[in-house]
Design a protein around this motif. Structure first.
Motif, PDB file in Angstrom:
ATOM      1  N   ARG A  80      -0.396  30.623   3.938  1.00 36.08           N
ATOM      2  CA  ARG A  80      -1.392  29.819   4.861  1.00 36.08           C
ATOM      3  C   ARG A  80      -2.109  30.700   5.808  1.00 36.08           C
ATOM      4  O   ARG A  80      -3.313  30.326   6.109  1.00 36.08           O
ATOM      5  CB  ARG A  80      -0.211  28.885   5.690  1.00 36.08           C
ATOM      6  CG  ARG A  80      -0.029  27.598   5.014  1.00 36.08           C
ATOM      7  CD  ARG A  80       0.453  26.670   6.251  1.00 36.08           C
ATOM      8  NE  ARG A  80       1.029  25.468   5.442  1.00 36.08           N
ATOM      9  CZ  ARG A  80       0.398  24.322   4.902  1.00 36.08           C
ATOM     10  NH1 ARG A  80      -1.033  24.624   5.240  1.00 36.08           N
ATOM     11  NH2 ARG A  80       0.876  23.327   4.454  1.00 36.08           N
ATOM     12  N   SER A  81      -1.439  32.046   6.164  1.00 38.24           N
ATOM     13  CA  SER A  81      -2.390  32.862   6.845  1.00 38.24           C
ATOM     14  C   SER A  81      -3.629  33.270   6.037  1.00 38.24           C
ATOM     15  O   SER A  81      -4.722  33.409   6.771  1.00 38.24           O
ATOM     16  CB  SER A  81      -1.507  33.920   7.343  1.00 38.24           C
ATOM     17  OG  SER A  81      -0.984  34.662   6.341  1.00 38.24           O
ATOM     18  N   SER A  82      -3.617  33.485   4.678  1.00 36.65           N
ATOM     19  CA  SER A  82      -4.570  34.123   4.133  1.00 36.65           C
ATOM     20  C   SER A  82      -5.395  32.816   4.249  1.00 36.65           C
ATOM     21  O   SER A  82      -6.886  33.122   4.077  1.00 36.65           O
ATOM     22  CB  SER A  82      -4.283  34.411   2.805  1.00 36.65           C
ATOM     23  OG  SER A  82      -3.345  35.650   2.773  1.00 36.65           O
ATOM     24  N   GLN A  83      -5.321  31.683   3.841  1.00 34.14           N
ATOM     25  CA  GLN A  83      -5.933  30.314   3.729  1.00 34.14           C
ATOM     26  C   GLN A  83      -6.868  30.381   5.273  1.00 34.14           C
ATOM     27  O   GLN A  83      -7.964  30.038   5.227  1.00 34.14           O
ATOM     28  CB  GLN A  83      -5.592  29.059   3.743  1.00 34.14           C
ATOM     29  CG  GLN A  83      -4.868  29.030   2.260  1.00 34.14           C
ATOM     30  CD  GLN A  83      -4.017  27.746   2.098  1.00 34.14           C
ATOM     31  OE1 GLN A  83      -4.388  26.406   2.540  1.00 34.14           O
ATOM     32  NE2 GLN A  83      -2.916  27.801   1.506  1.00 34.14           N
ATOM     33  N   VAL A  87     -10.939  30.311   5.777  1.00 35.44           N
ATOM     34  CA  VAL A  87     -11.651  29.520   6.390  1.00 35.44           C
ATOM     35  C   VAL A  87     -12.431  30.150   7.773  1.00 35.44           C
ATOM     36  O   VAL A  87     -13.686  30.156   7.662  1.00 35.44           O
ATOM     37  CB  VAL A  87     -10.879  28.530   7.047  1.00 35.44           C
ATOM     38  CG1 VAL A  87     -11.714  27.598   8.042  1.00 35.44           C
ATOM     39  CG2 VAL A  87     -10.320  27.724   5.813  1.00 35.44           C
ATOM     40  N   SER A  88     -11.701  31.406   8.216  1.00 36.00           N
ATOM     41  CA  SER A  88     -12.603  32.046   9.342  1.00 36.00           C
ATOM     42  C   SER A  88     -13.801  32.711   8.745  1.00 36.00           C
ATOM     43  O   SER A  88     -14.711  32.681   9.402  1.00 36.00           O
ATOM     44  CB  SER A  88     -11.607  32.859  10.113  1.00 36.00           C
ATOM     45  OG  SER A  88     -12.245  33.657  11.139  1.00 36.00           O
ATOM     46  N   SER A  89     -13.545  33.494   7.516  1.00 43.70           N
ATOM     47  CA  SER A  89     -14.567  34.228   6.844  1.00 43.70           C
ATOM     48  C   SER A  89     -15.590  33.267   6.446  1.00 43.70           C
ATOM     49  O   SER A  89     -16.888  33.697   6.754  1.00 43.70           O
ATOM     50  CB  SER A  89     -14.037  34.772   5.621  1.00 43.70           C
ATOM     51  OG  SER A  89     -12.919  35.713   5.761  1.00 43.70           O
ATOM     52  N   GLU A 112     -11.317  22.566   8.602  1.00 42.16           N
ATOM     53  CA  GLU A 112     -10.272  22.786   9.289  1.00 42.16           C
ATOM     54  C   GLU A 112      -9.365  23.854   8.904  1.00 42.16           C
ATOM     55  O   GLU A 112      -9.190  24.058   7.737  1.00 42.16           O
ATOM     56  CB  GLU A 112      -9.500  21.247   9.054  1.00 42.16           C
ATOM     57  CG  GLU A 112     -10.101  20.041   9.523  1.00 42.16           C
ATOM     58  CD  GLU A 112      -9.222  18.783   9.581  1.00 42.16           C
ATOM     59  OE1 GLU A 112      -7.960  18.972   9.537  1.00 42.16           O
ATOM     60  OE2 GLU A 112      -9.940  17.804   9.636  1.00 42.16           O
ATOM     61  N   THR A 113      -8.676  24.490   9.908  1.00 45.61           N
ATOM     62  CA  THR A 113      -7.782  25.595   9.678  1.00 45.61           C
ATOM     63  C   THR A 113      -6.615  25.093   9.199  1.00 45.61           C
ATOM     64  O   THR A 113      -6.113  24.205   9.902  1.00 45.61           O
ATOM     65  CB  THR A 113      -7.581  26.403  10.835  1.00 45.61           C
ATOM     66  OG1 THR A 113      -9.121  26.822  11.225  1.00 45.61           O
ATOM     67  CG2 THR A 113      -6.935  27.627  10.505  1.00 45.61           C
TER      68      THR A 113
END
Length: 179
Positions: A80-83, A87-89, A112-113
């Motif tokens: 989830r942290s990599s997801q 999303v941020s990227s 959505e994050t």
């Protein structure tokens, strides 16, 4: 930044975006590398066998294309942290393209994050707390103060930062509480 054509291809856009991340955003080399790696995967997905008519170029990529990529990455076991970083990227790339006039819209705004589950804090057992209090050396000049601090932290559920921020007028001995 300039230099980006009106309809850039993936390699050209990512090169320009990498410069933007380093020079204008001041991100660390590790962060830039992680963002660009995420976006290179988006580019490969967008131009690969599963590509759609709208996904082949960054200027035509749509929200459904982006969501399909993120879903594909999450199905491969991405944490989830990599997801969230992915999303941020993507959001930052599309914000950049919008600000630079490369795209008039920003489909990534609607992404959505992933939500992180809240972890319960680890707490000490009563025996651990009693051992901690008993370990305070009362023969030391600050022993009684230290014992009072440990007991206050435990009894009031205070964090170390909250205890260190206490002032004498926060202690209401007559009323039996700390404010």
């Amino acid at each position: 930044m300039g230099g980006v054509t009106a309809s850039p291809d993936w390699p050209g856009l990512l090169t320009e975006f990498g410069g933007y991340l380093r020079l204008e955003r001041g991100l660390s080399p590790a962060t830039c590398s992680a963002y660009l790696s995420d976006l290179q995967q988006l580019a490969a997905h967008s131009t690969g066998p599963q590509a759609t008519a709208t996904s082949a170029r960054p200027v035509t990529l749509q929200l459904d294309d982006i969501r399909a990529f993120i879903e594909h990455r999450s199905e491969t076991g991405l944490e989830r942290s990599s997801q969230a970083r992915l999303v941020s990227s993507v959001r930052m790339l599309f914000r950049y393209m919008n600000e630079e006039g490369i795209r008039p819209d920003n489909p990534a705004e609607l992404l959505e994050t992933p939500r992180f589950g809240r972890k319960l804090p680890v707490v000490l057992s009563v025996a651990d707390v009693n051992s901690l209090i008993a370990a305070v050396d009362l023969s030391h000049p600050h022993g009684h103060r230290d014992k009072a601090i440990v007991e206050m932290m435990y009894g009031c559920g205070l964090r170390v930062s909250e205890v260190t921020a206490l002032t004498p007028d926060a202690l209401h001995f007559d009323l039996g509480f700390v404010s």
